[in-house]
Design a protein around this motif. Structure first.
Motif, PDB file in Angstrom:
ATOM      1  N   GLN A 240      29.581  34.415  25.869  1.00 53.82           N
ATOM      2  CA  GLN A 240      30.978  34.793  26.057  1.00 53.82           C
ATOM      3  C   GLN A 240      31.905  33.593  26.264  1.00 53.82           C
ATOM      4  O   GLN A 240      33.116  33.716  26.097  1.00 53.82           O
ATOM      5  CB  GLN A 240      31.127  35.780  27.214  1.00 53.82           C
ATOM      6  N   SER A 241      31.360  32.432  26.583  1.00 55.55           N
ATOM      7  CA  SER A 241      32.206  31.235  26.667  1.00 55.55           C
ATOM      8  C   SER A 241      32.743  30.854  25.292  1.00 55.55           C
ATOM      9  O   SER A 241      33.792  30.216  25.175  1.00 55.55           O
ATOM     10  CB  SER A 241      31.416  30.062  27.255  1.00 55.55           C
ATOM     11  N   GLN A 242      32.027  31.265  24.239  1.00 59.60           N
ATOM     12  CA  GLN A 242      32.434  30.959  22.871  1.00 59.60           C
ATOM     13  C   GLN A 242      32.936  32.188  22.129  1.00 59.60           C
ATOM     14  O   GLN A 242      33.565  32.052  21.080  1.00 59.60           O
ATOM     15  CB  GLN A 242      31.254  30.329  22.123  1.00 59.60           C
ATOM     16  N   ALA A 243      32.647  33.372  22.668  1.00 61.48           N
ATOM     17  CA  ALA A 243      33.115  34.617  22.053  1.00 61.48           C
ATOM     18  C   ALA A 243      33.493  35.611  23.148  1.00 61.48           C
ATOM     19  O   ALA A 243      32.773  36.584  23.404  1.00 61.48           O
ATOM     20  CB  ALA A 243      32.036  35.198  21.147  1.00 61.48           C
ATOM     21  N   PRO A 244      34.631  35.372  23.819  1.00 62.65           N
ATOM     22  CA  PRO A 244      35.034  36.273  24.901  1.00 62.65           C
ATOM     23  C   PRO A 244      35.564  37.616  24.418  1.00 62.65           C
ATOM     24  O   PRO A 244      35.494  38.603  25.148  1.00 62.65           O
ATOM     25  CB  PRO A 244      36.141  35.481  25.611  1.00 62.65           C
ATOM     26  N   GLY A 245      36.075  37.658  23.185  1.00 69.84           N
ATOM     27  CA  GLY A 245      36.713  38.865  22.682  1.00 69.84           C
ATOM     28  C   GLY A 245      35.747  39.774  21.960  1.00 69.84           C
ATOM     29  O   GLY A 245      35.793  39.913  20.737  1.00 69.84           O
ATOM     30  N   VAL A 246      34.865  40.419  22.732  1.00 72.08           N
ATOM     31  CA  VAL A 246      33.901  41.361  22.167  1.00 72.08           C
ATOM     32  C   VAL A 246      33.874  42.624  23.021  1.00 72.08           C
ATOM     33  O   VAL A 246      34.419  42.646  24.129  1.00 72.08           O
ATOM     34  CB  VAL A 246      32.485  40.750  22.081  1.00 72.08           C
ATOM     35  N   SER A 247      33.210  43.654  22.517  1.00 65.30           N
ATOM     36  CA  SER A 247      33.174  44.915  23.249  1.00 65.30           C
ATOM     37  C   SER A 247      32.286  44.823  24.484  1.00 65.30           C
ATOM     38  O   SER A 247      32.543  45.485  25.482  1.00 65.30           O
ATOM     39  CB  SER A 247      32.681  46.035  22.326  1.00 65.30           C
ATOM     40  N   ASN A 281      36.495  42.145  19.407  1.00 63.91           N
ATOM     41  CA  ASN A 281      37.517  42.947  20.082  1.00 63.91           C
ATOM     42  C   ASN A 281      38.717  42.069  20.438  1.00 63.91           C
ATOM     43  O   ASN A 281      38.734  41.404  21.477  1.00 63.91           O
ATOM     44  CB  ASN A 281      36.934  43.580  21.345  1.00 63.91           C
ATOM     45  N   PRO A 282      39.733  42.038  19.569  1.00 67.12           N
ATOM     46  CA  PRO A 282      40.892  41.163  19.798  1.00 67.12           C
ATOM     47  C   PRO A 282      41.641  41.451  21.094  1.00 67.12           C
ATOM     48  O   PRO A 282      42.346  40.572  21.605  1.00 67.12           O
ATOM     49  CB  PRO A 282      41.782  41.436  18.575  1.00 67.12           C
ATOM     50  N   GLU A 283      41.491  42.670  21.634  1.00 65.89           N
ATOM     51  CA  GLU A 283      42.182  43.021  22.881  1.00 65.89           C
ATOM     52  C   GLU A 283      41.789  42.083  24.024  1.00 65.89           C
ATOM     53  O   GLU A 283      42.573  41.848  24.943  1.00 65.89           O
ATOM     54  CB  GLU A 283      41.838  44.464  23.278  1.00 65.89           C
ATOM     55  N   TYR A 284      40.582  41.533  23.963  1.00 68.09           N
ATOM     56  CA  TYR A 284      40.063  40.716  25.058  1.00 68.09           C
ATOM     57  C   TYR A 284      39.819  39.270  24.632  1.00 68.09           C
ATOM     58  O   TYR A 284      39.129  38.529  25.325  1.00 68.09           O
ATOM     59  CB  TYR A 284      38.767  41.334  25.594  1.00 68.09           C
ATOM     60  N   ASP A 285      40.408  38.877  23.511  1.00 70.78           N
ATOM     61  CA  ASP A 285      40.192  37.524  23.016  1.00 70.78           C
ATOM     62  C   ASP A 285      41.049  36.519  23.782  1.00 70.78           C
ATOM     63  O   ASP A 285      41.988  36.883  24.499  1.00 70.78           O
ATOM     64  CB  ASP A 285      40.498  37.458  21.520  1.00 70.78           C
ATOM     65  N   ARG A 286      40.730  35.242  23.600  1.00 69.55           N
ATOM     66  CA  ARG A 286      41.460  34.161  24.256  1.00 69.55           C
ATOM     67  C   ARG A 286      41.848  33.148  23.184  1.00 69.55           C
ATOM     68  O   ARG A 286      41.001  32.496  22.591  1.00 69.55           O
ATOM     69  CB  ARG A 286      40.563  33.505  25.319  1.00 69.55           C
ATOM     70  N   ASP A 287      43.151  33.048  22.927  1.00 66.92           N
ATOM     71  CA  ASP A 287      43.668  32.094  21.926  1.00 66.92           C
ATOM     72  C   ASP A 287      42.989  32.267  20.563  1.00 66.92           C
ATOM     73  O   ASP A 287      42.721  31.296  19.848  1.00 66.92           O
ATOM     74  CB  ASP A 287      43.475  30.644  22.409  1.00 66.92           C
ATOM     75  N   THR A 291      38.083  35.646  17.096  1.00 67.49           N
ATOM     76  CA  THR A 291      38.399  35.985  15.703  1.00 67.49           C
ATOM     77  C   THR A 291      38.259  34.762  14.798  1.00 67.49           C
ATOM     78  O   THR A 291      37.868  34.891  13.632  1.00 67.49           O
ATOM     79  CB  THR A 291      39.820  36.581  15.575  1.00 67.49           C
ATOM     80  N   LYS A 292      38.544  33.578  15.332  1.00 69.97           N
ATOM     81  CA  LYS A 292      38.326  32.363  14.541  1.00 69.97           C
ATOM     82  C   LYS A 292      36.840  32.153  14.277  1.00 69.97           C
ATOM     83  O   LYS A 292      36.443  31.777  13.161  1.00 69.97           O
ATOM     84  CB  LYS A 292      38.914  31.147  15.266  1.00 69.97           C
ATOM     85  N   LEU A 293      36.010  32.407  15.295  1.00 70.60           N
ATOM     86  CA  LEU A 293      34.565  32.273  15.107  1.00 70.60           C
ATOM     87  C   LEU A 293      34.067  33.324  14.115  1.00 70.60           C
ATOM     88  O   LEU A 293      33.202  33.040  13.283  1.00 70.60           O
ATOM     89  CB  LEU A 293      33.839  32.415  16.445  1.00 70.60           C
ATOM     90  N   ALA A 294      34.615  34.526  14.191  1.00 72.88           N
ATOM     91  CA  ALA A 294      34.225  35.574  13.244  1.00 72.88           C
ATOM     92  C   ALA A 294      34.574  35.170  11.817  1.00 72.88           C
ATOM     93  O   ALA A 294      33.771  35.332  10.894  1.00 72.88           O
ATOM     94  CB  ALA A 294      34.913  36.889  13.609  1.00 72.88           C
ATOM     95  N   ALA A 295      35.792  34.637  11.627  1.00 76.10           N
ATOM     96  CA  ALA A 295      36.207  34.196  10.296  1.00 76.10           C
ATOM     97  C   ALA A 295      35.317  33.063   9.802  1.00 76.10           C
ATOM     98  O   ALA A 295      34.932  33.017   8.623  1.00 76.10           O
ATOM     99  CB  ALA A 295      37.666  33.754  10.326  1.00 76.10           C
TER     100      ALA A 295
END
Length: 308
Positions: A240-247, A281-287, A291-295
């Motif tokens: 989660q330090s690298q992907a905080p915006g998840v379900s 989950n973009p609702e909980y993403d940080r900067d 989504t950048k990692l997903a892309a």
């Protein structure tokens, strides 16, 4: 493709000497070989007691992907691949999960029958069962590889599918098209023993998080006899330090470099015929970190495809 609607996303301007992926993904190709499809659903997450918000992921991932450039290191093969790649848009989601999964399956089946490699942007991990239905509808048998913190072979809840049930549904599907289930990245504190027993009873294989490395992933990619391999990545496998915006955030997840290398390996594997990325989950993403990692995950999968 009546169930597909154009994505609502801003398209960056591209200069001739600095083209971005948007230049290719938004042009209709004469010979499509790879296609992006969005599945903006999180009803399965809601049913599974998770944090809704993954329905916003396809458009947010596209925003980041469109801005990226082709590989400067492997430019020619990457551009050759992009010339046969396009963004087909999103499945029109109704809110009825079972109907929406059938719609996704219809679309994926059509691409598989044409020999096109679909890349699906979820959505919750209920995306994976709709993805699998494409194989069932096309009458194509497949093994399934899942990179995930959870096994997602839970039983249905009140006879309803959810984000934790897709691989049980696939393995028990009446079509018999789900041949083998391979999963890596599992968190020991997040997996039931009965679920591991189910995987073994079905002839599948699993690896825990501390066993998950490039060698293990490569081994699982080849630990099946199927002619085809459906690949699904759940972003909650990443720390989660690298992907905080998840379900479902993971406090001891996989490092991003391993995750990206696995995406590249999946793309390069000639038996891999489809790919999905879920649970952003973009609702909980940080900067826009997640989504950048997903892309970038999709970018690495494309890079691998370009080197087949």
């Amino acid at each position: 493709m009546s169930d597909l609607i154009s994505p609502s996303v801003s398209i960056p301007e591209t200069a001739k000497d600095d083209p971005r992926l948007a230049h290719w993904l938004n042009n209709n190709s004469d010979s499509v070989q790879t296609v992006l499809v969005g599945f903006p659903s999180d009803e399965g997450v809601r049913r599974n007691g998770g944090r809704p918000g993954a329905s916003k992921a396809p458009s947010e991932i596209r925003e980041q992907l469109y801005k990226m450039t082709p590989s400067a290191e492997y430019y020619d093969p990457f551009v050759t691949l992009l010339e046969g790649c396009e963004d087909a848009g999103d499945i029109e989601v109704t809110g009825n999960l079972e109907t929406d999964q059938e719609r996704l399956g219809d679309t994926i089946a059509e691409f598989l029958e044409q020999g096109v490699v679909p890349i699906i942007l979820g959505g919750g991990h209920e995306t994976a069962f709709g993805h699998f239905l494409g194989y069932a509808k096309a009458e194509k048998r497949t093994s399934i590889f899942n990179l995930d913190a959870h096994s997602d072979v839970r039983p249905l809840k009140e006879d309803k599918a959810h984000s934790g049930s897709p691989f049980r549904q696939a393995l028990e599907h009446k079509s018999g098209c789900g041949e083998t289930y391979l999963v890596s990245g599992l968190q020991p504190h997040s997996v039931s023993q009965s679920h591991l027993d189910f995987i073994k009873e079905q002839g599948g294989h699993y690896k825990f998080r501390d066993e998950t490395n490039i060698t293990a992933i490569s081994g699982l990619f080849h630990q099946h006899e199927s002619e085809q391999l459906m690949v699904t990545f759940d972003m909650d496998a990443v720390d989660q330090s690298q992907a905080p915006g998840v379900s479902a955030p993971c406090t001891n997840g996989l490092p991003a470099d391993l995750w990206l290398t696995a995406a590249y390996m999946a793309g390069r594997n000639e038996k891999v015929t489809s790919f999905d990325l879920s649970e952003v989950n973009p609702e909980y993403d940080r900067d826009n970190q997640t989504t950048k990692l997903a892309a970038l995950t999709i970018w690495h999968f494309l890079l691998g495809l370009s080197q087949r």
